[in-house]
Design an enzyme around this catalytic site. Sequence first.
Site, PDB file in Angstrom:
ATOM      1  N   PHE A 188     -20.686  81.213 -30.823  1.00 32.29           N
ATOM      2  CA  PHE A 188     -21.482  82.426 -30.962  1.00 32.29           C
ATOM      3  C   PHE A 188     -22.915  82.084 -30.620  1.00 32.29           C
ATOM      4  O   PHE A 188     -23.514  81.200 -31.221  1.00 32.29           O
ATOM      5  CB  PHE A 188     -21.399  82.992 -32.382  1.00 32.29           C
ATOM      6  CG  PHE A 188     -22.219  84.250 -32.525  1.00 32.29           C
ATOM      7  CD1 PHE A 188     -21.820  85.425 -31.901  1.00 32.29           C
ATOM      8  CD2 PHE A 188     -23.397  84.252 -33.251  1.00 32.29           C
ATOM      9  CE1 PHE A 188     -22.587  86.586 -32.004  1.00 32.29           C
ATOM     10  CE2 PHE A 188     -24.168  85.410 -33.356  1.00 32.29           C
ATOM     11  CZ  PHE A 188     -23.760  86.581 -32.736  1.00 32.29           C
ATOM     12  N   ASP A 246     -27.414  74.787 -29.654  1.00 32.84           N
ATOM     13  CA  ASP A 246     -27.732  76.024 -30.359  1.00 32.84           C
ATOM     14  C   ASP A 246     -27.728  75.707 -31.854  1.00 32.84           C
ATOM     15  O   ASP A 246     -26.670  75.609 -32.478  1.00 32.84           O
ATOM     16  CB  ASP A 246     -26.705  77.113 -30.018  1.00 32.84           C
ATOM     17  CG  ASP A 246     -27.028  78.443 -30.720  1.00 32.84           C
ATOM     18  OD1 ASP A 246     -27.836  78.430 -31.669  1.00 32.84           O
ATOM     19  OD2 ASP A 246     -26.471  79.477 -30.314  1.00 32.84           O
ATOM     20  N   LYS A 249     -33.139  82.047 -37.140  1.00 33.61           N
ATOM     21  CA  LYS A 249     -32.697  82.248 -38.519  1.00 33.61           C
ATOM     22  C   LYS A 249     -33.659  81.644 -39.535  1.00 33.61           C
ATOM     23  O   LYS A 249     -34.691  82.231 -39.821  1.00 33.61           O
ATOM     24  CB  LYS A 249     -31.243  81.785 -38.690  1.00 33.61           C
ATOM     25  CG  LYS A 249     -30.283  82.667 -37.875  1.00 33.61           C
ATOM     26  CD  LYS A 249     -28.849  82.667 -38.367  1.00 33.61           C
ATOM     27  CE  LYS A 249     -28.065  83.843 -37.801  1.00 33.61           C
ATOM     28  NZ  LYS A 249     -27.191  83.541 -36.686  1.00 33.61           N
TER      29      LYS A 249
HETATM   30  C1  LIG Z   1     -27.127  84.169 -35.329  1.00 36.62           C
HETATM   31  C2  LIG Z   1     -26.919  83.267 -34.194  1.00 36.62           C
HETATM   32  C3  LIG Z   1     -27.446  83.562 -32.927  1.00 36.62           C
HETATM   33  C4  LIG Z   1     -28.149  84.859 -32.611  1.00 36.62           C
HETATM   34  O1  LIG Z   1     -29.294  85.050 -33.357  1.00 36.62           O
HETATM   35  P1  LIG Z   1     -29.945  86.533 -33.410  1.00 36.62           P
HETATM   36  O2  LIG Z   1     -31.223  86.318 -34.173  1.00 36.62           O
HETATM   37  O3  LIG Z   1     -28.964  87.404 -34.109  1.00 36.62           O
HETATM   38  O4  LIG Z   1     -30.169  86.973 -32.017  1.00 36.62           O
HETATM   39  C5  LIG Z   1     -27.286  82.614 -31.926  1.00 36.62           C
HETATM   40  N1  LIG Z   1     -26.627  81.466 -32.147  1.00 36.62           N
HETATM   41  C6  LIG Z   1     -26.093  81.158 -33.346  1.00 36.62           C
HETATM   42  C7  LIG Z   1     -25.415  79.852 -33.543  1.00 36.62           C
HETATM   43  C8  LIG Z   1     -26.209  82.055 -34.408  1.00 36.62           C
HETATM   44  O5  LIG Z   1     -25.652  81.762 -35.591  1.00 36.62           O
END
Ligand SMILES: *Cc1c(COP(=O)(O)O)cnc(C)c1O
Length: 398
Positions: free
Chosen positions: A130, A215, A244
Amino acid sequence: MTITPLMPVYPRCDVRPVRGEGCYLIGERGERYLDFASGIAVNALGHGHPHLTKAIQEQAATLMHVSNMYGSPQGEKLAKRIVDHCFADTVFFTNSGAEAVECAIKTARRYHYADGNPQKHTLITFNSAFHGRTLGAISATNQPKMRDGFEPLLPGFAYAPFNDLDAALALVDENTAGFLVEPVQGEGGIRPATQEFLKGLRKAADEKGLLLVLDEVQCGYGRTGTWFAHEQYGITPDILASAKGIGGGFPLGACLATEEAAKGMVFGTHGSTYGGNPLAMAAGEAILDVMFEDGFLDRVKTMGERLRSGLEQMIPNHDQLFDSVRGMGLMLGLKLKEPAVSRDFVAHCRDNHGLLLVAAGDNVVRMLPPLVIEEDHISECIEKLSEAARVYTPPADD
Ligand SMILES: *Cc1c(COP(=O)(O)O)cnc(C)c1O
């Protein structure tokens, strides 16, 4: 007209929070919830943390926003602080995780372009990944539930099974730019990468002139007990997406890169109106003030171990429901046994036991408490979970 004024893209539950106090959320009717979701790994310092709130209040009254046309003493200071403590030499600030991932993808493509290899544009990503919800970020996952109906998506991605090094290497060809991977998959079900896998990707990237892009939007910023999760793998990336926890609830993200990896990102190649504005920078500074205090990250590790062992002790008492615990630090997943369904069990904990959790892929219940939890919160969580498990009836199979 039946569509709601708020675009109905979220299946929102009946919890309607109006206030937060530390590790608790308070709903419209005054009901209290123990918050082990933290806005999905965002509220690293819980709710209403005095240092973070004060920093935001003061900065809002001093200077909230200016354009990136002007010099940014606030951005320079936070970027310097970040690069002084990690692999990176440079930082681009964004407003979200997906934008941090977008910047990472652009930086990777631009690196090979600057090297005279514009054909090297493909990032190898992984099943159940994700990376966010922009068109670029949904192109970087092969999960149909994110992609359906949004095609044509961005070309330049190839997908391998997570933790399968041979499969990833088999996809490398003359168009490969690098690898994009979560060190601990969050949404996909709290799956940590194995040491061999991340180390193997690093080695392959070094040998073949590719980039390793991590990521760490969810697993970074203290969540796993180190500032970044990759520190526990003994490797460093070339590019990293963060968000986050980085703003503790203020919308902030960042794309970090080494000087070499960022060599294509010259004047005019990227931008954001809000990205890195003074208010966001104040939030980012306040988070680091707390996170870099002596013992903060060690405490996350300790609390993570306590929570994990509490869960492990509980599992045998409810072994018809719970399978196992996995994850790192305070990024833990409780895998359920069928016919139990994680989404349904999360709703049960929330509606009947005042405990907020997050469902994830692979029938896993995610636990992402504020990083400032105390022993008492852990005991309360385990009690609520045990009680919830005792009275839970899985949805009937149909
Ligand atoms: C939440 C998340 C995203 C996206 O972040 P947003 O602030 O919702 O755009 C990308 N990568 C990972 C691993 C995430 O958990």
